[in-house]
Enzyme design. Sequence first.
Site, mmCIF file in Angstrom:
data_model
loop_
_atom_site.group_PDB
_atom_site.id
_atom_site.type_symbol
_atom_site.label_atom_id
_atom_site.label_comp_id
_atom_site.label_asym_id
_atom_site.label_seq_id
_atom_site.Cartn_x
_atom_site.Cartn_y
_atom_site.Cartn_z
ATOM 1 N N ASP A 1 0.857 -1.190 0.000
ATOM 2 C CA ASP A 1 0.000 0.000 0.000
ATOM 3 C C ASP A 1 0.889 1.235 0.000
ATOM 4 O O ASP A 1 2.042 1.181 0.459
ATOM 5 C CB ASP A 1 -0.842 0.042 1.283
ATOM 6 C CG ASP A 1 -2.076 -0.858 1.220
ATOM 7 O OD1 ASP A 1 -2.463 -1.286 0.125
ATOM 8 O OD2 ASP A 1 -2.640 -1.120 2.297
ATOM 9 N N GLN B 1 -0.397 7.165 -6.365
ATOM 10 C CA GLN B 1 -1.549 8.037 -6.084
ATOM 11 C C GLN B 1 -1.583 9.181 -7.096
ATOM 12 O O GLN B 1 -0.619 9.949 -7.197
ATOM 13 C CB GLN B 1 -1.403 8.611 -4.670
ATOM 14 C CG GLN B 1 -1.349 7.550 -3.577
ATOM 15 C CD GLN B 1 -0.569 8.002 -2.347
ATOM 16 O OE1 GLN B 1 0.417 8.732 -2.451
ATOM 17 N NE2 GLN B 1 -0.984 7.546 -1.184
ATOM 18 N N ARG C 1 -0.939 -0.581 -8.725
ATOM 19 C CA ARG C 1 -2.345 -0.226 -8.454
ATOM 20 C C ARG C 1 -2.402 1.309 -8.495
ATOM 21 O O ARG C 1 -1.589 1.973 -7.835
ATOM 22 C CB ARG C 1 -2.762 -0.703 -7.070
ATOM 23 C CG ARG C 1 -4.119 -0.124 -6.634
ATOM 24 C CD ARG C 1 -4.320 -0.186 -5.131
ATOM 25 N NE ARG C 1 -4.420 -1.540 -4.635
ATOM 26 C CZ ARG C 1 -4.129 -1.886 -3.380
ATOM 27 N NH1 ARG C 1 -3.692 -0.982 -2.516
ATOM 28 N NH2 ARG C 1 -4.243 -3.131 -2.991
HETATM 29 P P1 FDA Z 1 -13.706 9.765 -5.231
HETATM 30 O O1 FDA Z 1 -13.278 9.982 -3.822
HETATM 31 O O2 FDA Z 1 -13.703 10.912 -6.161
HETATM 32 O O3 FDA Z 1 -15.137 9.103 -5.212
HETATM 33 C C1 FDA Z 1 -15.877 8.818 -6.395
HETATM 34 C C2 FDA Z 1 -17.227 8.233 -5.980
HETATM 35 O O4 FDA Z 1 -17.018 6.966 -5.359
HETATM 36 C C3 FDA Z 1 -17.976 9.048 -4.917
HETATM 37 O O5 FDA Z 1 -18.740 10.068 -5.501
HETATM 38 C C4 FDA Z 1 -18.807 7.981 -4.255
HETATM 39 O O6 FDA Z 1 -19.918 7.665 -5.059
HETATM 40 C C5 FDA Z 1 -17.894 6.790 -4.267
HETATM 41 N N1 FDA Z 1 -17.096 6.701 -3.028
HETATM 42 C C6 FDA Z 1 -15.789 7.018 -2.864
HETATM 43 N N2 FDA Z 1 -15.381 6.798 -1.600
HETATM 44 C C7 FDA Z 1 -16.461 6.355 -0.944
HETATM 45 C C8 FDA Z 1 -16.679 5.952 0.380
HETATM 46 N N3 FDA Z 1 -15.711 5.976 1.316
HETATM 47 N N4 FDA Z 1 -17.931 5.539 0.706
HETATM 48 C C9 FDA Z 1 -18.934 5.502 -0.202
HETATM 49 N N5 FDA Z 1 -18.766 5.880 -1.481
HETATM 50 C C10 FDA Z 1 -17.570 6.303 -1.854
HETATM 51 N N6 FDA Z 1 -5.192 5.217 -1.017
HETATM 52 C C11 FDA Z 1 -3.894 5.417 -0.676
HETATM 53 O O7 FDA Z 1 -3.522 6.549 -0.395
HETATM 54 N N7 FDA Z 1 -3.032 4.363 -0.634
HETATM 55 C C12 FDA Z 1 -3.400 3.097 -0.970
HETATM 56 O O8 FDA Z 1 -2.584 2.176 -0.940
HETATM 57 C C13 FDA Z 1 -4.753 2.880 -1.356
HETATM 58 N N8 FDA Z 1 -5.208 1.644 -1.688
HETATM 59 C C14 FDA Z 1 -6.468 1.503 -2.230
HETATM 60 C C15 FDA Z 1 -6.891 0.272 -2.718
HETATM 61 C C16 FDA Z 1 -8.117 0.156 -3.352
HETATM 62 C C17 FDA Z 1 -8.537 -1.169 -3.914
HETATM 63 C C18 FDA Z 1 -8.969 1.292 -3.481
HETATM 64 C C19 FDA Z 1 -10.283 1.225 -4.197
HETATM 65 C C20 FDA Z 1 -8.582 2.507 -2.944
HETATM 66 C C21 FDA Z 1 -7.350 2.616 -2.300
HETATM 67 N N9 FDA Z 1 -6.941 3.823 -1.740
HETATM 68 C C22 FDA Z 1 -5.639 3.982 -1.360
HETATM 69 C C23 FDA Z 1 -7.945 4.887 -1.483
HETATM 70 C C24 FDA Z 1 -8.012 5.879 -2.615
HETATM 71 O O9 FDA Z 1 -6.834 6.636 -2.665
HETATM 72 C C25 FDA Z 1 -9.192 6.844 -2.430
HETATM 73 O O10 FDA Z 1 -9.031 7.531 -1.232
HETATM 74 C C26 FDA Z 1 -10.563 6.168 -2.441
HETATM 75 O O11 FDA Z 1 -10.607 5.099 -3.328
HETATM 76 C C27 FDA Z 1 -11.653 7.181 -2.877
HETATM 77 O O12 FDA Z 1 -11.366 7.666 -4.150
HETATM 78 P P2 FDA Z 1 -12.188 7.291 -5.484
HETATM 79 O O13 FDA Z 1 -11.206 6.939 -6.532
HETATM 80 O O14 FDA Z 1 -13.180 6.240 -5.216
HETATM 81 O O15 FDA Z 1 -12.833 8.643 -5.971
#
Ligand code: FDA
Length: 287
Positions: free
Chosen positions: A107, A138, A159
């Site tokens: 991660d 990121q 990732r």
């Molecule tokens: P964004 O935050 O723009 O959200 C887009 C849409 O997704 C929202 O409008 C909502 O509909 C939905 N959504 C997002 N988050 C939600 C929540 N908590 N609850 C409900 N709905 C939600 N980060 C990091 O810094 N280091 C890492 O190693 C990882 N590893 C990782 C693994 C995996 C498999 C995932 C999916 C994510 C991570 N992350 C991470 C977290 C990542 O950086 C980020 O903070 C979250 O995925 C939220 O970002 P989105 O890309 O979903 O977009």
Amino acid sequence: MARKLASRFVAGETVEEAVSAAQELARRGITPSLDFLGESISAESEAAAARDVYLRMLDQMAAAGLEVNVSVKLTQMGLDISEELCHTNMTRILDKARALRGFVRLDMESSDYTQKTLDFFSRRLFGAYQDHCGVVIQSALRRSEQDIDDLIGLRARVRLCKGAYLEPPAVAFPDKKDVDRNYRLLMERLLLKGNYPGIATHDEKLIEHARHFVKLHGISSERFEFQMLYGVRRDLQTRLRQAGYHMRVYIPFGNQWYPYLMRRLAERPANIAFILGNLIRESVPGR
Ligand code: FDA
């Protein structure tokens, strides 16, 4: 109350509970990455205890017939104590993962650790465990375009996520639209030239863009996977799987869930109202 909130995003406190959540997803064709919650460990004994949980997780995933895949934070393995200690712990985990034909994802933590994590990955792990480990980039960070190019050059598995940590504007884009724009750019590059990238987002616009982009460029759905977090957009997870894409869900568990929960709530404050509403409905007698 916080514990109840956490239960939406965290699959229990034990390895057994996490493996059982993974089996439930496997029945729907979704693959797991298990994460034992914990970070910034400052005692050698705690790092060793966390390592031992990972060793048990790997064995139990294999015994349950699951694809063996875990995610780990280097500070949980003792990086803040010493690089040597972290290396010793990671080597034990990777040796077992390799023996079980599994995969270990490092991660990515806050930007204080970006360079350290990438150096540790490329100099200390990648040579010995090429097919069994990968790293996270990121899109929020300004440096990530260069990092992606370097990792593509190595043929390392990446990732891509947006980034969950609050960062200063000197290192990260303060504006969400720039984070999203950069995600799209890095995602396209990984889809074209990367080694089985993990497209980790719940952002439907970006997911739609990925689907359109791979179709346009004749990229087979075997060459990448979508990834999402446990408890987030379960509807979309199922839809993507049904549409024939590989879908992996990151399943955190353990009793150190507080910082993880805070990051999830900060991302989408509406979750607090939504979950509290459900809790109140559930606690009204007779309903
Ligand atoms: P964004 O935050 O723009 O959200 C887009 C849409 O997704 C929202 O409008 C909502 O509909 C939905 N959504 C997002 N988050 C939600 C929540 N908590 N609850 C409900 N709905 C939600 N980060 C990091 O810094 N280091 C890492 O190693 C990882 N590893 C990782 C693994 C995996 C498999 C995932 C999916 C994510 C991570 N992350 C991470 C977290 C990542 O950086 C980020 O903070 C979250 O995925 C939220 O970002 P989105 O890309 O979903 O977009």
